[in-house]
Design a protein around this motif. Structure first.
Motif, PDB file in Angstrom:
ATOM      1  N   UNK A  76     -35.930  45.165  -7.857  1.00  0.00           N
ATOM      2  CA  UNK A  76     -35.905  45.273  -9.363  1.00  0.00           C
ATOM      3  C   UNK A  76     -36.972  45.681  -9.981  1.00  0.00           C
ATOM      4  N   UNK A  77     -38.471  45.073  -9.364  1.00  0.00           N
ATOM      5  CA  UNK A  77     -39.599  45.803  -9.795  1.00  0.00           C
ATOM      6  C   UNK A  77     -39.881  47.050  -9.256  1.00  0.00           C
TER       7      UNK A  77
ATOM      8  N   UNK B 226     -29.271  43.945  -8.519  1.00  0.00           N
ATOM      9  CA  UNK B 226     -29.665  45.066  -9.093  1.00  0.00           C
ATOM     10  C   UNK B 226     -28.380  45.617  -9.960  1.00  0.00           C
ATOM     11  N   UNK B 227     -27.161  45.147  -9.639  1.00  0.00           N
ATOM     12  CA  UNK B 227     -26.113  45.314 -10.307  1.00  0.00           C
ATOM     13  C   UNK B 227     -25.775  44.616 -11.814  1.00  0.00           C
ATOM     14  N   UNK B 228     -26.657  43.578 -11.970  1.00  0.00           N
ATOM     15  CA  UNK B 228     -26.597  42.671 -13.022  1.00  0.00           C
ATOM     16  C   UNK B 228     -25.685  41.732 -13.051  1.00  0.00           C
TER      17      UNK B 228
ATOM     18  N   UNK C 286     -29.181  33.583  -6.519  1.00  0.00           N
ATOM     19  CA  UNK C 286     -28.232  34.115  -5.462  1.00  0.00           C
ATOM     20  C   UNK C 286     -26.832  33.431  -6.303  1.00  0.00           C
ATOM     21  N   UNK C 287     -25.822  34.150  -5.720  1.00  0.00           N
ATOM     22  CA  UNK C 287     -24.492  33.794  -6.315  1.00  0.00           C
ATOM     23  C   UNK C 287     -24.454  34.776  -7.481  1.00  0.00           C
ATOM     24  N   UNK C 288     -23.161  34.388  -8.224  1.00  0.00           N
ATOM     25  CA  UNK C 288     -22.670  35.110  -9.532  1.00  0.00           C
ATOM     26  C   UNK C 288     -23.173  34.539 -10.634  1.00  0.00           C
TER      27      UNK C 288
ATOM     28  N   UNK D 178     -20.657  47.803  -8.310  1.00  0.00           N
ATOM     29  CA  UNK D 178     -22.016  47.362  -8.955  1.00  0.00           C
ATOM     30  C   UNK D 178     -22.986  48.416  -9.264  1.00  0.00           C
ATOM     31  N   UNK D 179     -22.937  49.523  -8.663  1.00  0.00           N
ATOM     32  CA  UNK D 179     -24.006  50.487  -9.017  1.00  0.00           C
ATOM     33  C   UNK D 179     -25.558  49.987  -9.120  1.00  0.00           C
TER      34      UNK D 179
END
Length: 319
Positions: free
Chosen positions: A17-18, A56-58, A66-68, A123-124
């Motif tokens: 992400x960074x 990365x997909x938010x 971790x996890x949703x 997820x893009x």
């Protein structure tokens, strides 16, 4: 700029992400560790690939990494009510959907790389996410059972999640790695890269497992691009997790300099250590690896982006 990153789970995902913030126009390919993969309730679970994809997909749970996000655990509770285990691995209801889709596609004959691409269509993540291999590889850990005193081998997830690495790891074995082949696109991405990065992921069971697939280590070593790593050890301790346990199993001290030597000059051109380990710079450079000390704590996106910029700058200086 074409960047290839060998990534594990939480640390690798947050670093990515960074990196996206530091190099927004870069073409980033992520080679993800699949040695943590496990079959649960008849489903194929790929923790590291999913952590990168969700982060990365938010969709990641930011608090735990971790996890949703906004997760519920009704299915897990119902399975426990039936007496079905294991209960120590917490799959949430939203997460179950990902594993069901993956398992159905694999059952229909699609390789893991194609399945991962299909999942990423939703997820893009902004990177090309490749599993290290389409073949089954699972990291196992040899321990002495504290209850029986007998030596046995368990799946890495049981060691890490259920046991919390409470006993020493005596050996770490990526089962199946010696017979595995790199997934389509992996070797080509490494050969075409302008920069190759080892994020602050676990050097044994994340980056090390990726390198254990025949052909990947050799491709990185032969790459024309500079290879730069970031130390997962700060001040003699892992930034996150229990990497010291598995480092000890392969005879490596939990120091920034020792991990750099573990990768060696065959792989590394540059190595970043935290400012707390500035005294390790001379030791790493004496081993033939260019080294700099910069802040390596991923406290927020801005700090992580600065780490990524430092890695890219060191790569440029190492050409």
């Amino acid at each position: 700029m074409r960047i290839v990153v060998l990534a594990g789970g939480i640390g690798g995902a947050r670093f990515l992400r960074g990196l996206q913030a530091a190099a927004p126009d870069a073409d980033i390919t992520v080679i993800g560790n699949t040695g943590d993969d496990i079959h649960l309730f008849g489903l194929k679970v790929c923790p590291d690939l999913d952590t990168v994809m969700y982060t990365l997909g938010g969709g990641i749970n930011e608090d735990q990494g971790w996890g949703r996000t906004d997760e519920s655990f009704t299915v897990k509770e119902e399975l426990a009510a039936y007496g079905v285990g294991p209960t120590w691995f917490g799959l949430g209801d939203r997460d179950f959907a990902t594993h069901i889709v993956r398992t159905q596609m694999l059952g229909a004959g699609y390789p893991l790389s194609a399945v991962t691409e299909a999942l990423c269509d939703r997820w893009q993540p902004g990177v090309r996410l490749l599993p290290m291999s389409d073949d089954r590889v699972e990291t196992h850990v040899a321990i002495t059972d504290p209850e029986t005193g007998e030596r046995r081998v368990i799946h890495f997830q049981e060691y890490w999640v259920r046991m919390r690495a409470a006993v020493d790891a005596e050996a770490v074995v990526p089962v199946g790695a010696e017979r595995a082949k790199p997934a389509p696109g992996v070797l080509e991405a490494i050969a075409a890269a302008d920069v190759i990065l080892f994020p602050p992921s676990n050097p044994v069971v994340s980056v090390g497992t990726i390198l254990a697939v025949p052909g990947i280590r050799e491709a990185v070593a032969a790459a024309g691009a500079p290879v730069v790593g970031l130390s997962p050890i700060v001040g003699g301790a892992p930034v996150r997790g229990m990497a010291d346990k598995v480092l000890a199993a392969v005879g490596v001290e939990s120091t920034a300099a020792a991990v750099a030597r573990h990768y060696g000059t065959e792989l590394l051109d540059g190595w970043l250590v935290d400012t707390a380990d500035a005294d390790a710079v001379a030791e790493v450079e004496a081993a033939g690896i260019t080294c700099r000390a910069v802040p390596l704590m991923m406290t927020d996106l801005a700090a992580t982006a600065e780490m990524a910029r430092a890695a890219l700058e060191l790569a440029e200086a190492s050409r």
